[in-house]
Design an enzyme around this catalytic site. Structure first.
Site, short mmCIF file in Angstrom:
data_model
loop_
_atom_site.label_atom_id
_atom_site.label_comp_id
_atom_site.label_asym_id
_atom_site.label_seq_id
_atom_site.Cartn_x
_atom_site.Cartn_y
_atom_site.Cartn_z
N LYS A 84 4.47 0.94 9.60
CA LYS A 84 4.51 2.14 8.94
C LYS A 84 4.04 3.36 9.73
CE LYS A 84 2.95 0.27 5.10
NZ LYS A 84 2.37 -0.08 3.66
N ARG B 88 5.11 -12.56 9.79
CA ARG B 88 5.67 -11.22 9.56
C ARG B 88 7.15 -11.17 10.47
NH1 ARG B 88 1.75 -7.10 8.72
NH2 ARG B 88 3.04 -5.56 8.95
N GLU C 291 0.75 -1.12 0.08
CA GLU C 291 -0.06 0.14 -0.16
C GLU C 291 0.88 1.28 -0.15
OE1 GLU C 291 -2.90 0.22 3.06
OE2 GLU C 291 -3.41 2.23 2.73
P1 ATP Z 1 2.28 -1.86 8.05
O1 ATP Z 1 1.85 -2.65 9.06
O2 ATP Z 1 3.60 -1.44 8.24
O3 ATP Z 1 1.64 -0.71 7.48
P2 ATP Z 1 1.48 -3.53 5.85
O4 ATP Z 1 1.54 -5.07 5.86
O5 ATP Z 1 0.08 -2.92 6.18
O6 ATP Z 1 2.50 -2.99 6.87
P3 ATP Z 1 1.59 -3.36 3.01
O7 ATP Z 1 2.21 -2.24 2.23
O8 ATP Z 1 0.21 -3.75 3.19
O9 ATP Z 1 1.95 -3.06 4.71
O10 ATP Z 1 2.77 -4.63 2.75
C1 ATP Z 1 3.09 -4.85 1.48
C2 ATP Z 1 3.15 -6.49 1.55
O11 ATP Z 1 4.38 -6.64 2.67
C3 ATP Z 1 2.29 -7.25 2.21
O12 ATP Z 1 1.94 -8.55 1.48
C4 ATP Z 1 2.60 -7.48 3.65
O13 ATP Z 1 2.17 -8.81 4.00
C5 ATP Z 1 4.25 -7.65 3.44
N1 ATP Z 1 4.74 -7.06 4.70
C6 ATP Z 1 4.73 -6.09 5.53
N2 ATP Z 1 5.08 -6.05 6.69
C7 ATP Z 1 5.83 -7.31 6.58
C8 ATP Z 1 6.57 -7.82 7.50
N3 ATP Z 1 6.98 -7.02 8.85
N4 ATP Z 1 7.17 -9.01 7.43
C9 ATP Z 1 6.79 -9.66 6.14
N5 ATP Z 1 6.04 -9.22 5.51
C10 ATP Z 1 5.56 -7.91 5.65
MG MG Z 2 -1.51 -3.10 4.77
#
Ligand code: ATP
Ligand code: MG
Length: 586
Positions: free
Chosen positions: A288, A278, A53
């Site tokens: 984020k 994660r 995102e």
């Molecule tokens: P945040 O919680 O930091 O906002 P998010 O999961 O909402 O992170 P996205 O932009 O949706 O962030 O993530 C893009 C991809 O990266 C998704 O497929 C998510 O599962 C993966 N991802 C995000 N954070 C992690 C992490 N800490 N470890 C492994 N994969 C991750």
């Molecule tokens: Mg997300």
């Protein structure tokens, strides 16, 4: 373009990071993909995607997902898309889109012509929503957000049906179109899936599909004032792109039945979703939202501050893509969330830089060393090895003269026991130089501080070895005062001193856990002259001091370096710590 669903690419052209493929530890996702590959489940295709995102910069947790998705595609001769999940117009910006593309490329991966946006599918998603309304599987609901929450029930109590749940298809279609046409204010109505308010899975209790939001979108502008919820957009986006293995983190496991329901109702192609853990890393935060607040509160200088766990931050710090890929291959994936030691990532960085970074000499806290018996005005070019790990990197010349700088901590007037560096009467080696013996000091009259050390050298020890075989216990780094160049060097420590700030800050402000000493700026450092003009991003090992990387703040007349890491920590020690902590189980 429509994604190809037939041809397989030999060798996974474009997916360049071979090291995260077969070289990595095998894991359950790889086994599942291998099984599908062997049984021809998706016609032998492997097609993954990385779906960020665009509401922040990528961090090391994203790197795990990127290496996994692009790595599997490369290994199986498949493809991996980059798709921006841009369903929320209020938090998303082009700056993030651009930084994400830069970071994925920097990590060594290529989506070729497969750059997509969920917003590309807004028209199709809208049509599909009308299709569900016509099937009696979606309805326009007038409950407020708070009421929807209240009606949803809890894990132990079933939800209640919305009073608007049984509207006719005609009324629903009419209201939904008027929502789209901008007749209603934000939050006045939603479109909801008509599933089961008593389902034990809360995600199936008539989830919202569309909300009204009069906000401009970074790509579709003012075209829409209703926006799809992530859950309504995500699975269908995967389906449209012909994704075979939709790999996501564990928190989406409970959403899978909803994605399945949408796809079944629409009767469209069905990807396989697989969830993994994660990445959580000690001494930092990987959310984020929290990273954004560090930026907004000025705790760090920006998303690319070298203390940040963002890819742009650790790039600026000097971490290499190879080290990150090796780290991701090493940690693998599992089905339980755990905590990985930051020192494990640092181990891979050191391992990579030790092999690749040229060694140089630099003095962080200079102390003048005058060699009284060295001829005034004489300069010798001493031969220095660029990297003992790699003879192909050759040698260089380093100027030696009568007045040098050594490190303040390499001299003690009253040496404690077991201090073998320079002190009055003691002989030490100057690396690639000579053996020198301390003869005296000059002190500041007021403070009594040693401001200059005097020594004599043995001319027979050129290069650092005594012909008579006598030994010295210490070898110091140095630079020639007249030839050295000045630099600012920034030293870093953990951003958080505690291991798990996300957990420890629960119920309190995580800002209170920030390490106030995470940055130390040293001005007036002296480096060997070869570093003049070093380009930002260049990485070095400073003898005895660690790994350093030239910062982009460098410019005409100004050289700034970041210390990437100090030199130390063996893998055995880190693994011991990791086991001791016992957090990560596979
Ligand atoms: P945040 O919680 O930091 O906002 P998010 O999961 O909402 O992170 P996205 O932009 O949706 O962030 O993530 C893009 C991809 O990266 C998704 O497929 C998510 O599962 C993966 N991802 C995000 N954070 C992690 C992490 N800490 N470890 C492994 N994969 C991750
Ligand atoms: Mg997300």
């Amino acid at each position: 373009m429509t994604p190809s669903n037939s041809e397989k690419q030999a060798g996974g052209a474009g997916n360049t990071a071979e090291s995260s493929g077969p070289a990595g530890v095998s894991h359950f996702i790889r086994e599942l993909v291998l099984e599908d590959f062997k049984t021809n489940r998706f016609g032998g295709r492997v097609h993954t995607r990385f779906p960020p995102e665009p509401n922040g910069y990528l961090h090391i947790g994203h790197a795990k997902s990127i290496c996994l998705n692009f790595g599997l595609a490369a290994e199986f001769g498949g493809k991996c898309n980059l798709r921006f999940d841009d369903t929320n117009p209020t938090k998303e910006e082009m700056e993030y889109v651009e930084s994400i593309m830069t970071d994925v490329r920097w990590l060594g991966f290529d989506w070729e012509d497969r750059l997509f946006y969920a917003s590309d599918y807004f028209d199709r998603l809208y049509e599909w929503a009308e299709q569900l309304i016509r099937k009696g599987k979606a309805y326009v609901c007038d409950l407020s957000a708070d009421e929807v929450r209240e009606y949803r029930g809890t894990l132990t109590e079933p939800g209640r049906e919305s009073p608007y749940r049984n509207r006719s298809v005609e009324e629903n279609l009419d209201l939904f179109r008027r929502m789209r046409d901008g007749e209603f204010p934000d939050g006045a109505r939603t479109l909801r899936a008509r599933i089961d308010m008593a389902s034990p899975n809360l995600n199936l209790r008539d989830p919202v599909m569309y909300r009204i939001l009069h906000a401009a979108h970074h790509r579709t502008g003012d075209k829409w004032c209703i926006y799809p919820m992530y859950d309504w957009a995500h699975g269908q986006s995967d389906s449209i792109e012909g994704i075979t293995h939709s790999i996501c983190t564990l928190e989406f496991e409970d959403h899978r039945p909803l994605y399945d329901w949408y796809i079944e109702q629409l009767g469209i192609y069905h990807p396989q979703q697989i969830e993994f853990d994660r990445l959580n890393l000690t001494h930092t935060v990987l959310s984020k939202r929290k990273l954004l607040s560090l930026v907004q509160n000025g705790v760090v200088s920006g998303w690319d501050d070298p203390r940040m766990p963002t890819l742009s931050g650790i790039r600026r710090r000097g971490f290499t893509p190879e080290a990150i890929r090796n780290f991701c291959a090493r940690i693998g994936v599992s089905k339980t969330n755990g905590m990985v030691q930051l020192s494990l990532l640092e181990y891979f960085v050191r391992e990579d830089l030790n092999r690749r970074a040229p060694r140089v000499m630099g003095v962080l806290r200079p102390l003048r060393l005058v060699i009284d018996n060295y001829p005034e005005g004489q300069v010798e070019e001493m031969e220095a090895v660029n990297n003992p790990e790699d003879p192909a990197m050759g040698t260089r010349k380093v100027p030696f003269s009568r007045v040098l700088y050594i490190e303040q901590e390499d001299f003690r007037e009253d040496p404690p026991k077991h201090y073998y560096r320079l002190s009055p009467g003691r002989e030490v080696r100057l690396r690639y130089g000579y053996l020198v013996t301390c003869t005296g000091v000059v002190k500041d009259e007021k403070t009594g501080q040693v401001i200059e050390v005097h020594a004599t050298y043995d001319p027979a020890t050129r290069g650092g070895d005594a012909p008579d075989g006598r030994r010295v216990k210490s070898t110091l780094h140095w630079v020639s005062a007249a030839h050295s160049i000045e630099a600012e060097v920034r030293l870093y420590d953990h951003l958080f001193t505690c291991e798990n700030p996300a957990a420890e800050s629960e119920g309190q402000d995580f800002m209170s856990l920030i390490n106030p000493n995470s940055l130390e700026v040293l001005a007036g450092c002296r480096l060997e002259p070869g570093l003049a003009g070093a380009a930002p991003g260049s990485r070095y090992q400073f003898e005895r001091l660690g790994y350093f990387c030239v910062d982009p703040d460098t410019g005409p007349g100004r050289l700034v370096l970041n210390r990437t890491l100090t030199l130390r920590d063996t893998l055995a020690k880190i693994e011991k710590g990791q086991r001791g902590q016992g957090a990560k189980q596979t």
